[in-house]
Write a protein that holds these residues in place. Structure first.
Motif, mmCIF file in Angstrom:
data_model
loop_
_atom_site.group_PDB
_atom_site.id
_atom_site.type_symbol
_atom_site.label_atom_id
_atom_site.label_comp_id
_atom_site.label_asym_id
_atom_site.label_seq_id
_atom_site.Cartn_x
_atom_site.Cartn_y
_atom_site.Cartn_z
ATOM 1 N N GLU A 282 0.859 -1.199 0.000
ATOM 2 C CA GLU A 282 0.000 0.000 0.000
ATOM 3 C C GLU A 282 0.888 1.240 0.000
ATOM 4 O O GLU A 282 1.615 1.490 0.950
ATOM 5 C CB GLU A 282 -0.916 -0.006 1.234
ATOM 6 N N HIS A 283 0.859 2.003 -1.121
ATOM 7 C CA HIS A 283 1.733 3.181 -1.227
ATOM 8 C C HIS A 283 0.943 4.482 -1.392
ATOM 9 O O HIS A 283 1.528 5.549 -1.444
ATOM 10 C CB HIS A 283 2.678 3.040 -2.439
ATOM 11 N N ARG A 284 -0.399 4.375 -1.526
ATOM 12 C CA ARG A 284 -1.177 5.584 -1.822
ATOM 13 C C ARG A 284 -1.865 6.175 -0.607
ATOM 14 O O ARG A 284 -2.245 7.333 -0.606
ATOM 15 C CB ARG A 284 -2.232 5.258 -2.897
ATOM 16 N N LEU A 285 -2.040 5.361 0.446
ATOM 17 C CA LEU A 285 -2.771 5.833 1.631
ATOM 18 C C LEU A 285 -1.848 5.890 2.843
ATOM 19 O O LEU A 285 -0.927 5.081 2.972
ATOM 20 C CB LEU A 285 -3.935 4.885 1.945
ATOM 21 N N PRO A 286 -2.095 6.824 3.783
ATOM 22 C CA PRO A 286 -1.314 6.861 5.026
ATOM 23 C C PRO A 286 -1.574 5.597 5.845
ATOM 24 O O PRO A 286 -2.678 5.038 5.793
ATOM 25 C CB PRO A 286 -1.861 8.096 5.763
ATOM 26 N N GLN A 287 -0.562 5.162 6.590
ATOM 27 C CA GLN A 287 -0.728 3.997 7.484
ATOM 28 C C GLN A 287 -0.097 4.296 8.834
ATOM 29 O O GLN A 287 0.903 5.007 8.914
ATOM 30 C CB GLN A 287 -0.050 2.754 6.879
ATOM 31 N N ASP A 288 -0.693 3.751 9.900
ATOM 32 C CA ASP A 288 -0.162 3.914 11.263
ATOM 33 C C ASP A 288 0.024 2.545 11.896
ATOM 34 O O ASP A 288 -0.825 1.663 11.730
ATOM 35 C CB ASP A 288 -1.130 4.728 12.138
#
Length: 581
Positions: free
Chosen positions: A248-254
């Motif tokens: 996943e490179h398009r959405l922010p992740q935490d």
């Protein structure tokens, strides 16, 4: 070269370091557990580790040395290999002619002394020391970040270049993340951040390189530039550690992960954000093994402490901590909760994120994806029979309304707000559609704070302000009012003027390059007294409320900063840096 329990007992009683009752209690524990008498006395708090080490040194006739602030030359330090030094808690600190002075915790370790003697072909002079001294010297074995990366790049010259992240297959990313050089790069960045006591790590992709920065004592420092071709591997490695989606490179992740070893237990809170040149990573370091803070240690002093303790003892009401992001609001709340955390109360929290785990406190993590917001979490907590509630942040009208209602219905509510001053919290709550009379009847006290860097005591320089500097300051602040506060708090003499007051400035050294080490809070504590309540109901402005609070004896953040500057805790430059709006 061993101190017998009988010898230790006699000397402890003779010196008055421990009482007969304390020694008997420790002897009983020592028989049960097999621990040394001295170690038991230290663990029970009867004596300090340094007092025990000094006493043992005295009994054995071996000098005691304190190396807590000593820098050992590298050629001398490496006479004992790092593995031997760590395993046996023994370090070299001085070489004079054919003599080698070594500091140790266990004077009975003759085998290691014999090994060092054969290896160095020098006469060994043993010295006793304490754990803090050994830790300080062991740290000095660490290579600099640049030297360590030089080793990685030399040994692993063939970094496998990857295409832009969007084009890389997940299995290739996973392979890159497990690649030895990538693993070593990430491990080294994390290890050095811990050693440097950084609070955050920033990994920022640029067009042709990756910039790594550490936030140390609130200031960001560039620490390393990495080749662009390792970008995808480093990001994938951190995603795997944090249990995130690597493709996943398009959405922010935490996410989160934890590092545990003999010395450290640190939780890393990870945020990954897509940017123009790739993915930017920010990791917040949260030490889980850090000892509980005290309000005094955070920078609160007598008058402020009295107001806080008076108000947290009330069975209900609202206590707010305000300030910008990263100013230590959550730490202040956790410290207050630590004081209130007794077996007789039920404390529940709703946080985003949970920064520190606390025993006996029921902590709930906000999760907007599944509809668990601050408001929903707080609504549910009210059905959990709490005495004290901590809401990580009041962000919206619904949370503000619920927090105020909880405070009205017999709960003590602790929370934070993003405002610049203590008085500024009141109109902020009114903006959130809370009725002024409800604020007046629930608010107990409001704390506003900032963090300033503390001066390194060994190298700080004393100086007096010049006429030009005093003139410049007088154009920005009411220096007469500040001087009156300094006199009232007995920080300066009754006849002091800004020309005669001694201030301190940072001076760099090899041990502390920028002259600052650590941070402390500067605060203002506004108690909601009867006159202040009346003003809130009448919709008074923050300026009017602040004026009333000052008449009642409130010290502003700027004045608190000047008190700490006069005492040599921080510098005027630091105070101005964080209080200028």
């Amino acid at each position: 070269m061993r101190v017998s329990p009988e010898q230790l007992r006699a000397f402890l009683l003779d010196s008055g370091l421990a009482s007969e009752a304390q020694i008997k209690k420790a002897e009983s524990e020592s028989k049960k557990t097999g621990q040394k008498l001295g170690d038991v006395l230290v663990s029970q708090g009867a004596i300090k580790p340094e007092e025990l080490a000094k006493l043992q040194a005295y009994i054995l006739g071996i000098p005691f040395v304190n190396l807590e602030k000593e820098m050992i030359p590298k050629d001398i330090l490496h006479i004992i290999p790092e593995q031997i030094a760590k395993k046996n808690n023994i370090v070299v600190f001085k070489k004079t002619g054919g003599n080698l002075e070594v500091a140790m915790l266990d004077p009975d370790d003759l085998q290691t002394i014999d090994f060092i003697k054969k290896k160095s072909n020098l006469r060994i002079l043993p010295r006793l020391t304490n754990s803090s001294s050994i830790k300080n010297v062991l740290k000095q074995y660490q290579k600099t970040l640049k030297a360590e990366f030089g080793d990685i790049i030399e040994k692993e010259p063939a970094f496998v270049p990857l295409a832009e992240e969007e084009e890389v297959a997940p299995e290739d990313l996973e392979k890159a993340a497990k690649d030895l050089p990538v693993v070593r790069i990430v491990d080294t960045l994390l290890k050095h951040a811990i050693l440097e006591k950084a609070s955050d790590i920033h990994i920022e992709p640029m067009e042709k390189e990756i910039v790594v920065r550490y936030r140390i004592d609130g200031i960001l420092h560039d620490v390393m530039t990495l080749p662009k071709q390792v970008s995808a591997g480093v990001v994938a490695r951190i995603k795997i550690l944090s249990n995130l989606k690597i493709d996943e490179h398009r959405l922010p992740q935490d996410g989160r992960f934890k590092i545990e070893d003999e010395e450290h237990k640190i939780s890393f809170r990870v945020s990954i954000l897509p940017v123009y040149d790739g993915e930017k990573i920010v990791m917040r370091l949260l030490p889980e093994d850090s000892k509980g803070f005290t309000l005094e240690g955070l920078g609160f002093w007598t008058k402020q402490l009295e107001i806080i303790h008076r108000n947290i003892k009330k069975p209900n009401g609202l206590i707010l901590v305000t300030g910008p992001t990263g100013c230590g609001k959550t730490t202040t709340l956790y410290t207050i909760m630590d004081i209130l955390n007794t077996p007789g109360v039920n404390i529940s929290t709703v946080e985003d994120p949970i920064e520190y785990r606390m025993p006996r406190i029921n902590q709930t993590q906000v999760n907007p994806k599944i509809g668990l917001s601050f408001a929903n979490g707080l609504r549910s907590l009210l059905r959990q029979d709490p005495d004290i509630l901590m809401v990580g942040e009041i962000r919206d009208n619904e949370t503000a309304s619920l927090a105020i209602n909880a405070a009205l219905t017999g709960h003590l509510v602790l929370s934070t707000l993003h405002t610049n001053s203590a008085a500024g919290a009141l109109p902020r709550l009114i903006d959130m559609q809370v009725e002024p009379f409800l604020i007046a009847s629930t608010a107990n006290c409001i704390i506003a704070q900032r963090l300033v860097r503390t001066l390194f005591p060994e190298t700080r320089e004393k100086y007096n302000l010049t006429e030009a500097e005093i003139k410049s300051l007088s154009e920005q602040f009411d220096l007469e009012a500040i001087l009156n506060v300094l006199k009232e708090e007995k920080a300066v003499g009754p006849k002091a003027t800004f020309e005669t007051i001694d201030f301190y400035r940072a001076k760099g050294s090899e041990e502390c390059p920028d002259g600052y080490r650590g941070r402390i809070g500067i605060h203002e504590v506004l108690e909601v007294t009867a006159p202040v309540k009346e003003m809130i109901i009448k919709n008074a402005s923050p300026g009017q409320i602040e004026k009333q609070a000052k008449e009642e004896g409130m010290t502003s953040m700027l004045e608190d900063g000047f008190i700490k500057a006069v005492k040599g805790v921080t510098s005027i430059e630091e105070v101005l840096r964080v209080t200028k709006e």
